[in-house]
Design a protein around this motif. Structure first.
Motif, short mmCIF file in Angstrom:
data_model
loop_
_atom_site.label_atom_id
_atom_site.label_comp_id
_atom_site.label_asym_id
_atom_site.label_seq_id
_atom_site.Cartn_x
_atom_site.Cartn_y
_atom_site.Cartn_z
N THR A 350 -14.17 -25.93 -27.76
CA THR A 350 -14.25 -25.42 -26.39
C THR A 350 -14.78 -26.49 -25.43
O THR A 350 -14.20 -26.72 -24.36
CB THR A 350 -15.15 -24.17 -26.33
OG1 THR A 350 -14.64 -23.19 -27.24
CG2 THR A 350 -15.19 -23.58 -24.94
N ILE A 351 -15.85 -27.17 -25.83
CA ILE A 351 -16.38 -28.25 -24.98
C ILE A 351 -15.32 -29.33 -24.82
O ILE A 351 -15.08 -29.83 -23.72
CB ILE A 351 -17.68 -28.86 -25.59
CG1 ILE A 351 -18.80 -27.82 -25.64
CG2 ILE A 351 -18.13 -30.07 -24.78
CD1 ILE A 351 -20.01 -28.23 -26.48
N PHE A 352 -14.64 -29.68 -25.92
CA PHE A 352 -13.64 -30.76 -25.89
C PHE A 352 -12.50 -30.42 -24.93
O PHE A 352 -12.14 -31.22 -24.06
CB PHE A 352 -13.09 -31.01 -27.30
CG PHE A 352 -12.35 -32.30 -27.45
CD1 PHE A 352 -12.97 -33.41 -28.00
CD2 PHE A 352 -11.02 -32.42 -27.05
CE1 PHE A 352 -12.28 -34.61 -28.13
CE2 PHE A 352 -10.33 -33.60 -27.17
CZ PHE A 352 -10.96 -34.71 -27.72
N SER A 353 -11.94 -29.23 -25.08
CA SER A 353 -10.77 -28.88 -24.24
C SER A 353 -11.16 -28.66 -22.78
O SER A 353 -10.40 -29.00 -21.88
CB SER A 353 -10.04 -27.65 -24.81
OG SER A 353 -10.93 -26.59 -24.99
N LEU A 354 -12.37 -28.13 -22.51
CA LEU A 354 -12.84 -28.00 -21.13
C LEU A 354 -13.04 -29.39 -20.50
O LEU A 354 -12.72 -29.60 -19.33
CB LEU A 354 -14.16 -27.23 -21.07
CG LEU A 354 -14.10 -25.71 -21.30
CD1 LEU A 354 -15.51 -25.14 -21.39
CD2 LEU A 354 -13.31 -25.01 -20.21
N ALA A 355 -13.54 -30.33 -21.30
CA ALA A 355 -13.88 -31.64 -20.76
C ALA A 355 -12.64 -32.49 -20.43
O ALA A 355 -12.69 -33.32 -19.52
CB ALA A 355 -14.77 -32.40 -21.75
N ILE A 356 -11.52 -32.30 -21.16
CA ILE A 356 -10.34 -33.14 -20.88
C ILE A 356 -9.36 -32.47 -19.93
O ILE A 356 -8.33 -33.04 -19.61
CB ILE A 356 -9.61 -33.58 -22.17
CG1 ILE A 356 -9.05 -32.39 -22.95
CG2 ILE A 356 -10.50 -34.44 -23.05
CD1 ILE A 356 -8.15 -32.79 -24.10
N GLN A 357 -9.71 -31.28 -19.43
CA GLN A 357 -8.81 -30.63 -18.48
C GLN A 357 -8.72 -31.41 -17.18
O GLN A 357 -9.72 -31.90 -16.66
CB GLN A 357 -9.32 -29.22 -18.16
CG GLN A 357 -8.86 -28.20 -19.14
CD GLN A 357 -8.85 -26.82 -18.52
OE1 GLN A 357 -7.80 -26.21 -18.36
NE2 GLN A 357 -10.00 -26.34 -18.17
N GLY A 358 -7.50 -31.52 -16.66
CA GLY A 358 -7.29 -32.15 -15.37
C GLY A 358 -7.42 -33.66 -15.38
O GLY A 358 -7.46 -34.28 -14.32
N LEU A 359 -7.49 -34.29 -16.57
CA LEU A 359 -7.64 -35.75 -16.61
C LEU A 359 -6.30 -36.48 -16.47
O LEU A 359 -6.28 -37.67 -16.14
CB LEU A 359 -8.31 -36.19 -17.93
CG LEU A 359 -9.74 -35.70 -18.18
CD1 LEU A 359 -10.33 -36.42 -19.38
CD2 LEU A 359 -10.64 -35.90 -16.98
N GLY A 360 -5.18 -35.79 -16.75
CA GLY A 360 -3.87 -36.41 -16.59
C GLY A 360 -3.74 -37.69 -17.38
O GLY A 360 -3.92 -37.72 -18.59
N LYS A 361 -3.45 -38.79 -16.67
CA LYS A 361 -3.21 -40.08 -17.34
C LYS A 361 -4.46 -40.62 -18.02
O LYS A 361 -4.38 -41.55 -18.83
CB LYS A 361 -2.71 -41.10 -16.32
CG LYS A 361 -3.72 -41.39 -15.21
CD LYS A 361 -3.23 -42.44 -14.25
CE LYS A 361 -4.25 -42.68 -13.14
NZ LYS A 361 -3.85 -43.76 -12.25
N HIS A 362 -5.63 -40.05 -17.70
CA HIS A 362 -6.88 -40.52 -18.31
C HIS A 362 -7.25 -39.75 -19.57
O HIS A 362 -8.35 -39.89 -20.09
CB HIS A 362 -8.03 -40.41 -17.30
CG HIS A 362 -7.78 -41.14 -16.02
ND1 HIS A 362 -7.44 -42.47 -15.98
CD2 HIS A 362 -7.81 -40.72 -14.72
CE1 HIS A 362 -7.29 -42.85 -14.71
NE2 HIS A 362 -7.50 -41.80 -13.94
N THR A 363 -6.31 -38.93 -20.08
CA THR A 363 -6.63 -38.07 -21.23
C THR A 363 -7.02 -38.88 -22.47
O THR A 363 -7.98 -38.55 -23.16
CB THR A 363 -5.45 -37.13 -21.55
OG1 THR A 363 -5.18 -36.33 -20.40
CG2 THR A 363 -5.78 -36.20 -22.71
N SER A 364 -6.27 -39.96 -22.77
CA SER A 364 -6.59 -40.78 -23.95
C SER A 364 -7.99 -41.38 -23.82
O SER A 364 -8.78 -41.35 -24.77
CB SER A 364 -5.59 -41.93 -24.11
OG SER A 364 -4.36 -41.44 -24.54
N GLN A 365 -8.29 -41.89 -22.63
CA GLN A 365 -9.61 -42.48 -22.40
C GLN A 365 -10.70 -41.41 -22.51
O GLN A 365 -11.75 -41.63 -23.11
CB GLN A 365 -9.67 -43.16 -21.03
CG GLN A 365 -11.00 -43.89 -20.80
CD GLN A 365 -11.22 -44.27 -19.34
OE1 GLN A 365 -10.48 -43.83 -18.46
NE2 GLN A 365 -12.23 -45.08 -19.09
N GLY A 366 -10.42 -40.23 -21.94
CA GLY A 366 -11.37 -39.12 -22.00
C GLY A 366 -11.66 -38.71 -23.43
O GLY A 366 -12.81 -38.45 -23.80
#
Length: 422
Positions: A350-366
């Motif tokens: 839950t923390i992981f998926s909430l934290a990478i929401q809306g990152l778009g192209k920065h998802t890998s870095q996130g």
């Protein structure tokens, strides 16, 4: 709540021509989650085992978790770069190969009767697991709609918890039982050799399978999302909900690992149950089994309930249960600390998926940043080891309470998607 906001990254996935392969890809990935859960949980068996073999203090024994989770800190950002270059599938294969090499190093470590070589083997093994985490977690999150990303990752994490539930029986039978019958510390140390050679063989088989599988190429999704993003610069660090999510992962993994690492010692306390090590080890399965059951329930519940609210509820309940475990004794204390596993169930996904929401192209870095935060599993158990050496095993359990307070805050407020103003 943030859970219900969409990002271009995830929405693009639904329109991909190989959408029909998503169910197959998810099914394949569950085997990975099972394996790294199994391997990580074996550390809870290794700690009391190596503590006895090498006559270590609690804080010295916690170097097992320090080296294992320290690899996340050192290897997560390079792993993010590797995944960006190779893609998710090749990253998974490489991670499995590195983990297999780490398992094989247990053989010479036991033959040489060397604690530092054991720690090196754990570090190599964890480096492979780190690459698996950086590859597989965001991959699962992107295999479908953003609204159900938490639910989807929780479901696959349930199989991770299945691995952690089975591992204590495996470890108690093949490692602690053998060690109890050993005539010397040397032969006691050697009881880990064949179990880890077997694990290496399993990891190599999985690497071959994942090299052969045809999985959806989600690097294309990130490229599409990049075109849709308004900003063409910046980084994942500019998102407040990601930075706070990284702190959340740090304290969550630290608390979960610290509790699991001390369960055998906790149950061995005369005021709790006074159990022998190999008997106490079997109870670890209930702690991790609670996490497994909770994840299957959570995967269904979070289709309807906002992920942040579920996170707040579970963290608050964990605080109450730990207080009961610290200030009571006997069966009540045992049951209370084991039930914390049920509360832990939905937290990581839950923390992981909430934290990478809306990152778009920065998802890998996130994803790399979040896996970097798993270093909490190295640091918080070490602090709890120092506390246990100084004030006792049972009072040392007060430390994880502070971790769960932060997680409750993140679920209630910190997970709301917003960028940090430059």
């Amino acid at each position: 709540m943030a859970t219900h906001s969409n990002s271009g990254t995830f929405n693009q996935v639904n329109d991909m021509p190989d959408n029909k392969n998503f169910a197959f890809a998810l099914t394949s990935l569950t085997s990975l989650f099972f394996m790294w859960g199994f391997i990580t949980c074996l550390n809870d068996i290794l700690i009391p085992h190596l503590k006895g073999v090498f006559d270590l203090s609690y804080s010295q024994a916690m170097l097992v978790q320090f080296c294992f989770f320290g690899a996340y800190f050192l290897f997560s950002l390079p792993a993010g770069a590797i995944v960006k270059k190779l893609g998710y599938q090749k990253g998974i294969v490489l991670g499995l190969l590195i983990a297999a090499i780490g398992c094989l190093f247990f053989y010479p470590a036991a033959s040489m009767h060397s604690y530092p070589v054991f720690l090196m083997a754990l570090f190599i093994l964890a480096s492979g697991i780190t690459l698996l985490q950086v590859s597989a977690n965001p991959y699962v999150s992107m295999l479908g709609d953003a609204k159900t990303a938490s639910s989807r990752l929780t479901m696959t994490q349930a199989f991770n918890a299945l691995g952690t539930t089975v591992a204590p029986f495996f470890g108690a039978f093949l490692i602690l039982n053998e060690a109890a019958d050993a005539l010397s510390p040397q032969t006691s140390a050697e009881s880990v050799q064949m179990p880890y050679v077997f694990l290496a063989a399993m990891l190599l088989v999985l690497a071959a399978v994942f090299a052969w599988l045809k999985l959806p190429n989600l690097s294309l999704v990130e490229e599409d999302a990049q075109k849709d993003e308004q900003e063409d610069s910046g980084s994942a660090w500019q998102y407040r909900h990601l930075v706070l999510g990284a702190v959340g992962i740090f304290v969550y993994v630290g608390a979960e690992v610290a509790i699991g690492s001390f369960l055998v010692s906790f149950f061995a306390e005369p005021s709790i149950a006074g159990l022998e090590e190999y008997q106490a080890a079997k109870y670890i399965a209930y702690y991790w089994g609670g996490a497994m059951v909770g994840r299957f329930i959570g995967a269904a519940v979070m289709q309807k309930v906002a992920a942040g609210k579920a996170l707040f509820f579970n963290a608050t309940l964990a605080v109450i249960l730990i207080l009961v475990a610290v200030f009571s004794s006997g069966t009540l204390a045992m049951v209370a600390i084991l039930l914390v596993g049920l509360c832990n169930s939905i937290m990581f996904p839950t923390i992981f998926s909430l934290a990478i929401q809306g990152l778009g192209k920065h998802t890998s870095q996130g994803s790399g940043i979040l896996c970097l935060a798993i270093v909490g599993g190295a640091i918080i158990p070490l602090f709890q080891g120092v506390l246990a050496d100084n004030i006792g095993v049972q009072p040392a359990f007060l430390l994880p309470i502070f971790c769960y307070f932060f997680i409750a805050y993140y679920g209630l407020s910190g997970s709301k998607v917003k960028a940090i103003a430059n």
